[in-house]
Design a protein around this motif. Structure first.
Motif, PDB file in Angstrom:
ATOM      1  N   ASP A  85       0.849  -1.183   0.000  1.00 38.44           N
ATOM      2  CA  ASP A  85       0.000   0.000   0.000  1.00 38.44           C
ATOM      3  C   ASP A  85       0.891   1.242   0.000  1.00 38.44           C
ATOM      4  O   ASP A  85       2.129   1.138   0.009  1.00 38.44           O
ATOM      5  CB  ASP A  85      -0.961  -0.009   1.201  1.00 38.44           C
ATOM      6  CG  ASP A  85      -0.255  -0.056   2.555  1.00 38.44           C
ATOM      7  OD1 ASP A  85       0.888   0.443   2.653  1.00 38.44           O
ATOM      8  OD2 ASP A  85      -0.853  -0.572   3.508  1.00 38.44           O
ATOM      9  N   ASP A  86       0.291   2.440  -0.012  1.00 36.40           N
ATOM     10  CA  ASP A  86       1.065   3.678  -0.122  1.00 36.40           C
ATOM     11  C   ASP A  86       2.027   3.845   1.046  1.00 36.40           C
ATOM     12  O   ASP A  86       3.191   4.235   0.860  1.00 36.40           O
ATOM     13  CB  ASP A  86       0.130   4.888  -0.202  1.00 36.40           C
ATOM     14  CG  ASP A  86      -0.616   4.952  -1.530  1.00 36.40           C
ATOM     15  OD1 ASP A  86      -0.179   4.274  -2.477  1.00 36.40           O
ATOM     16  OD2 ASP A  86      -1.627   5.671  -1.599  1.00 36.40           O
ATOM     17  N   ALA A  87       1.554   3.525   2.257  1.00 34.97           N
ATOM     18  CA  ALA A  87       2.401   3.693   3.440  1.00 34.97           C
ATOM     19  C   ALA A  87       3.596   2.743   3.381  1.00 34.97           C
ATOM     20  O   ALA A  87       4.720   3.122   3.727  1.00 34.97           O
ATOM     21  CB  ALA A  87       1.587   3.448   4.705  1.00 34.97           C
ATOM     22  N   GLN A  88       3.355   1.510   2.956  1.00 30.52           N
ATOM     23  CA  GLN A  88       4.451   0.544   2.853  1.00 30.52           C
ATOM     24  C   GLN A  88       5.439   0.950   1.764  1.00 30.52           C
ATOM     25  O   GLN A  88       6.652   0.784   1.937  1.00 30.52           O
ATOM     26  CB  GLN A  88       3.884  -0.850   2.581  1.00 30.52           C
ATOM     27  CG  GLN A  88       3.143  -1.451   3.758  1.00 30.52           C
ATOM     28  CD  GLN A  88       2.368  -2.692   3.388  1.00 30.52           C
ATOM     29  OE1 GLN A  88       1.913  -2.847   2.246  1.00 30.52           O
ATOM     30  NE2 GLN A  88       2.183  -3.597   4.343  1.00 30.52           N
ATOM     31  N   SER A  89       4.945   1.483   0.667  1.00 32.94           N
ATOM     32  CA  SER A  89       5.825   1.937  -0.410  1.00 32.94           C
ATOM     33  C   SER A  89       6.715   3.081   0.058  1.00 32.94           C
ATOM     34  O   SER A  89       7.915   3.118  -0.240  1.00 32.94           O
ATOM     35  CB  SER A  89       4.992   2.373  -1.621  1.00 32.94           C
ATOM     36  OG  SER A  89       4.314   1.274  -2.191  1.00 32.94           O
ATOM     37  N   GLU A  90       6.137   4.023   0.794  1.00 33.09           N
ATOM     38  CA  GLU A  90       6.925   5.130   1.342  1.00 33.09           C
ATOM     39  C   GLU A  90       7.963   4.617   2.332  1.00 33.09           C
ATOM     40  O   GLU A  90       9.108   5.086   2.356  1.00 33.09           O
ATOM     41  CB  GLU A  90       5.999   6.139   2.019  1.00 33.09           C
ATOM     42  CG  GLU A  90       5.101   6.892   1.045  1.00 33.09           C
ATOM     43  CD  GLU A  90       4.123   7.803   1.754  1.00 33.09           C
ATOM     44  OE1 GLU A  90       4.220   7.926   3.002  1.00 33.09           O
ATOM     45  OE2 GLU A  90       3.253   8.400   1.081  1.00 33.09           O
ATOM     46  N   ARG A  91       7.565   3.644   3.144  1.00 35.13           N
ATOM     47  CA  ARG A  91       8.481   3.065   4.127  1.00 35.13           C
ATOM     48  C   ARG A  91       9.637   2.361   3.417  1.00 35.13           C
ATOM     49  O   ARG A  91      10.789   2.443   3.849  1.00 35.13           O
ATOM     50  CB  ARG A  91       7.712   2.075   5.009  1.00 35.13           C
ATOM     51  CG  ARG A  91       8.365   1.768   6.356  1.00 35.13           C
ATOM     52  CD  ARG A  91       7.473   0.878   7.188  1.00 35.13           C
ATOM     53  NE  ARG A  91       6.187   1.514   7.435  1.00 35.13           N
ATOM     54  CZ  ARG A  91       5.012   0.909   7.333  1.00 35.13           C
ATOM     55  NH1 ARG A  91       4.947  -0.367   6.972  1.00 35.13           N
ATOM     56  NH2 ARG A  91       3.893   1.559   7.587  1.00 35.13           N
ATOM     57  N   ASP A 103      10.835   3.094   0.419  1.00 33.00           N
ATOM     58  CA  ASP A 103      11.696   4.117  -0.165  1.00 33.00           C
ATOM     59  C   ASP A 103      12.658   4.672   0.885  1.00 33.00           C
ATOM     60  O   ASP A 103      13.861   4.856   0.615  1.00 33.00           O
ATOM     61  CB  ASP A 103      10.864   5.258  -0.747  1.00 33.00           C
ATOM     62  CG  ASP A 103      10.147   4.861  -2.034  1.00 33.00           C
ATOM     63  OD1 ASP A 103      10.570   3.863  -2.654  1.00 33.00           O
ATOM     64  OD2 ASP A 103       9.169   5.535  -2.387  1.00 33.00           O
TER      65      ASP A 103
END
Length: 251
Positions: free
Chosen positions: A97-103, A105
């Motif tokens: 999800d978006d939060a996991q993708s940011e994490r 990165d």
């Protein structure tokens, strides 16, 4: 006949069988350059034949990324490939999800900065995380890097850490070979499971085995597995025996 021989012959006779194996240190000897790893020919031939038998599923469950596992093993369908400690199945990759993708990165940036210039340290990027390898690093470098990783990126909320032999696997979602084995069991509905592994990460699978299953630890170290063999050549012998018995039932 040893207890392991008897166990292999017994599990070979179950109507529906799942054979799940780690790759490095099990099918392939451990090597200094991970991309040079290859399965022993006898093991490769045995599992290739096993995977073609009726009601028999063969799966590799590895810490390697899925693409890397496919490249070094040379295997594909009908052998199932599960990479990144269960974070990647060959029928669909990891979905973040978006939060996991940011994490992920942020994790990638921090780790690259942390290991920059450290001799012998290698980062392996995966769809849901990054592994830090120190097998080819001087001992003091490896210890220093691991300590920095543990107290830095690995301590962040939402980061799952899986230690292995000379490697720390960091992921932004929960993964383990045990969870992967549970998924395989649910999908294939076997009456028994043979699981073979050599690393501490394989213990999450060994502890999930049930009565009638067979767990085989390769090499030294504490284990929840009931049986043990010294190395990949003995795994090859085990697989050949399993194939011989199971094939004989097809006639």
């Amino acid at each position: 006949m040893s207890d392991l021989d008897e166990a292999v012959r017994a599990i070979a006779r179950v109507p529906v069988l799942l054979v799940a194996l780690d790759f490095d240190g099990v099918l392939a000897p451990i090597v200094d350059v991970p991309s040079d790893a290859r399965p022993l020919p006898t093991s490769a031939a045995a599992i290739g034949s096993l995977a073609t038998l009726p009601d028999t599923t063969v799966a590799l469950v590895s810490g390697r990324g899925l693409a890397d596992l496919a490249a070094v093993s040379g295997f594909g369908s009908p052998i199932r490939l599960i990479g990144s400690h269960g974070g990647e199945f060959d029928d669909g990759g990891a979905v973040l999800d978006d939060a996991q993708s940011e994490r992920l990165d942020r994790l990638r940036t921090e780790l690259h900065e942390l290991v920059d210039g450290e001799p012998g340290v290698r980062l392996e990027e995966k769809p849901a995380g990054i592994a830090v390898h120190v097998r080819n690093a001087p001992a003091d470098v490896g210890e220093r890097v691991f300590e920095a990783v543990r107290t830095g990126p690995a301590s962040r909320q939402g980061i799952e850490v899986t230690p292995g032999k000379a490697v720390l696997d960091l992921a932004v979602l929960q993964v383990s070979k045990g969870l992967a084995l549970d998924v395989l069991r649910e999908r294939t509905k076997p009456e028994a499971v043979l699981f073979v592994g050599d690393d501490v990460t394989d213990e999450t699978a060994f502890v999930r085995l049930r009565p009638g299953d067979v767990g085989v630890k390769v090499g030294p170290g504490e284990t929840a597995a009931e049986y043990r063999v010294p190395g990949p050549p003995e795994v090859a012998t085990l697989l050949q025996e399993l194939l011989a018995v199971r094939s004989s039932l097809q006639g």
